[in-house]
Write a protein that holds these residues in place. Structure first.
Motif, mmCIF file in Angstrom:
data_model
loop_
_atom_site.group_PDB
_atom_site.id
_atom_site.type_symbol
_atom_site.label_atom_id
_atom_site.label_comp_id
_atom_site.label_asym_id
_atom_site.label_seq_id
_atom_site.Cartn_x
_atom_site.Cartn_y
_atom_site.Cartn_z
ATOM 1 N N GLY A 241 1.375 -25.022 -19.453
ATOM 2 C CA GLY A 241 0.963 -25.140 -18.063
ATOM 3 C C GLY A 241 1.084 -23.840 -17.300
ATOM 4 O O GLY A 241 0.874 -23.810 -16.090
ATOM 5 N N LYS A 242 1.440 -22.765 -17.965
ATOM 6 C CA LYS A 242 1.552 -21.462 -17.319
ATOM 7 C C LYS A 242 0.619 -20.474 -18.000
ATOM 8 O O LYS A 242 0.407 -20.545 -19.203
ATOM 9 N N GLU A 243 0.063 -19.579 -17.230
ATOM 10 C CA GLU A 243 -0.810 -18.524 -17.738
ATOM 11 C C GLU A 243 -0.309 -17.180 -17.222
ATOM 12 O O GLU A 243 0.451 -17.114 -16.265
ATOM 13 N N ILE A 244 -0.770 -16.119 -17.846
ATOM 14 C CA ILE A 244 -0.393 -14.759 -17.466
ATOM 15 C C ILE A 244 -1.593 -14.086 -16.823
ATOM 16 O O ILE A 244 -2.693 -14.103 -17.374
ATOM 17 N N GLU A 245 -1.376 -13.494 -15.654
ATOM 18 C CA GLU A 245 -2.403 -12.690 -14.995
ATOM 19 C C GLU A 245 -1.916 -11.253 -14.958
ATOM 20 O O GLU A 245 -0.766 -10.988 -14.619
ATOM 21 N N ASN A 246 -2.793 -10.326 -15.300
ATOM 22 C CA ASN A 246 -2.434 -8.908 -15.307
ATOM 23 C C ASN A 246 -2.931 -8.248 -14.031
ATOM 24 O O ASN A 246 -4.093 -8.350 -13.681
ATOM 25 N N GLU A 247 -2.026 -7.593 -13.353
ATOM 26 C CA GLU A 247 -2.334 -6.856 -12.133
ATOM 27 C C GLU A 247 -1.729 -5.462 -12.244
ATOM 28 O O GLU A 247 -0.924 -5.060 -11.430
ATOM 29 N N GLY A 248 -2.105 -4.746 -13.274
ATOM 30 C CA GLY A 248 -1.485 -3.457 -13.562
ATOM 31 C C GLY A 248 -2.046 -2.314 -12.742
ATOM 32 O O GLY A 248 -3.117 -2.392 -12.153
ATOM 33 N N GLY A 249 -1.293 -1.247 -12.714
ATOM 34 C CA GLY A 249 -1.681 -0.010 -12.069
ATOM 35 C C GLY A 249 -1.115 1.153 -12.864
ATOM 36 O O GLY A 249 -0.705 1.006 -14.013
ATOM 37 N N THR A 250 -1.074 2.313 -12.239
ATOM 38 C CA THR A 250 -0.588 3.507 -12.928
ATOM 39 C C THR A 250 0.898 3.403 -13.263
ATOM 40 O O THR A 250 1.312 3.708 -14.386
ATOM 41 N N VAL A 251 1.695 2.960 -12.305
ATOM 42 C CA VAL A 251 3.134 2.843 -12.543
ATOM 43 C C VAL A 251 3.398 1.782 -13.611
ATOM 44 O O VAL A 251 4.246 1.974 -14.493
ATOM 45 N N ALA B 254 2.255 -7.901 -15.228
ATOM 46 C CA ALA B 254 1.966 -9.284 -15.613
ATOM 47 C C ALA B 254 2.655 -10.226 -14.630
ATOM 48 O O ALA B 254 3.779 -9.993 -14.198
ATOM 49 N N LYS B 255 1.949 -11.270 -14.279
ATOM 50 C CA LYS B 255 2.480 -12.264 -13.351
ATOM 51 C C LYS B 255 2.285 -13.636 -13.974
ATOM 52 O O LYS B 255 1.208 -13.959 -14.473
ATOM 53 N N VAL B 256 3.342 -14.446 -13.963
ATOM 54 C CA VAL B 256 3.280 -15.799 -14.512
ATOM 55 C C VAL B 256 2.753 -16.728 -13.424
ATOM 56 O O VAL B 256 3.290 -16.772 -12.323
ATOM 57 N N VAL B 257 1.683 -17.451 -13.749
ATOM 58 C CA VAL B 257 1.040 -18.346 -12.783
ATOM 59 C C VAL B 257 0.997 -19.754 -13.368
ATOM 60 O O VAL B 257 0.608 -19.923 -14.525
ATOM 61 N N ARG B 258 1.396 -20.727 -12.571
ATOM 62 C CA ARG B 258 1.322 -22.118 -13.015
ATOM 63 C C ARG B 258 -0.093 -22.620 -12.814
ATOM 64 O O ARG B 258 -0.660 -22.492 -11.744
ATOM 65 N N LYS B 259 -0.671 -23.166 -13.873
ATOM 66 C CA LYS B 259 -2.030 -23.710 -13.818
ATOM 67 C C LYS B 259 -1.945 -25.195 -13.511
ATOM 68 O O LYS B 259 -1.159 -25.921 -14.106
ATOM 69 N N HIS B 260 -2.756 -25.625 -12.572
ATOM 70 C CA HIS B 260 -2.833 -27.031 -12.210
ATOM 71 C C HIS B 260 -4.119 -27.595 -12.771
ATOM 72 O O HIS B 260 -5.208 -27.147 -12.438
ATOM 73 N N TYR B 261 -3.981 -28.573 -13.626
ATOM 74 C CA TYR B 261 -5.140 -29.217 -14.229
ATOM 75 C C TYR B 261 -5.337 -30.572 -13.568
ATOM 76 O O TYR B 261 -4.400 -31.316 -13.350
ATOM 77 N N LEU B 262 -6.566 -30.864 -13.263
ATOM 78 C CA LEU B 262 -6.861 -32.169 -12.650
ATOM 79 C C LEU B 262 -7.323 -33.149 -13.679
ATOM 80 O O LEU B 262 -7.936 -32.916 -14.618
#
Length: 124
Positions: free
Chosen positions: A53-63, A116-124
């Protein structure tokens, strides 16, 4: 179904994976410079405890890229390799494939955790 998957996951390897993240985080927190890395390890241990129920979203930058390179050289490859090997072992059986896929997801995060950010996915 997520709850049942997470309970089974916790028993069959999730706790060991989370402990590995916690130990790595504690080792990074020994130095003042490594505290941000250790805190990220503690944050990402949550996906090792209940990944369904969790997914990873990448929001990377130079640092994030620079920290990921440092992470990969020092301790990222051990966590990634361990999770990938366990994922392969789970994928031997048909019943274990969903658990193997979760270990592969954690191995991917173990390679490049910064940004990387952990995001909870909501499924209907």
């Amino acid at each position: 179904m997520r709850f049942i998957g997470n309970v089974i996951w916790f028993v069959f390897g999730g706790l060991l994976s989370a402990i590995a993240w916690w130990i790595t985080g504690l080792l990074w927190c020994i130095t003042v410079v490594g505290i941000p890395v250790g805190i990220q390890c503690f944050k990402l241990s949550s996906i090792s405890l209940n990944p369904f129920g969790k997914e990873i979203e990448n929001e990377g930058g130079t640092v994030s890229f620079l920290l990921n390179v440092l992470w990969l050289l020092i301790s990222g490859w051990e966590l990634a390799l361990g999770n990938a090997i366990i994922g392969c072992l789970f994928c031997i059986t048909i019943v274990g494939i969903p658990f193997g896929k979760q270990f592969f997801k954690i191995a991917k995060v173990a390679l490049m955790p910064f940004g990387a950010k952990v995001v909870r996915k909501h499924y209907l």
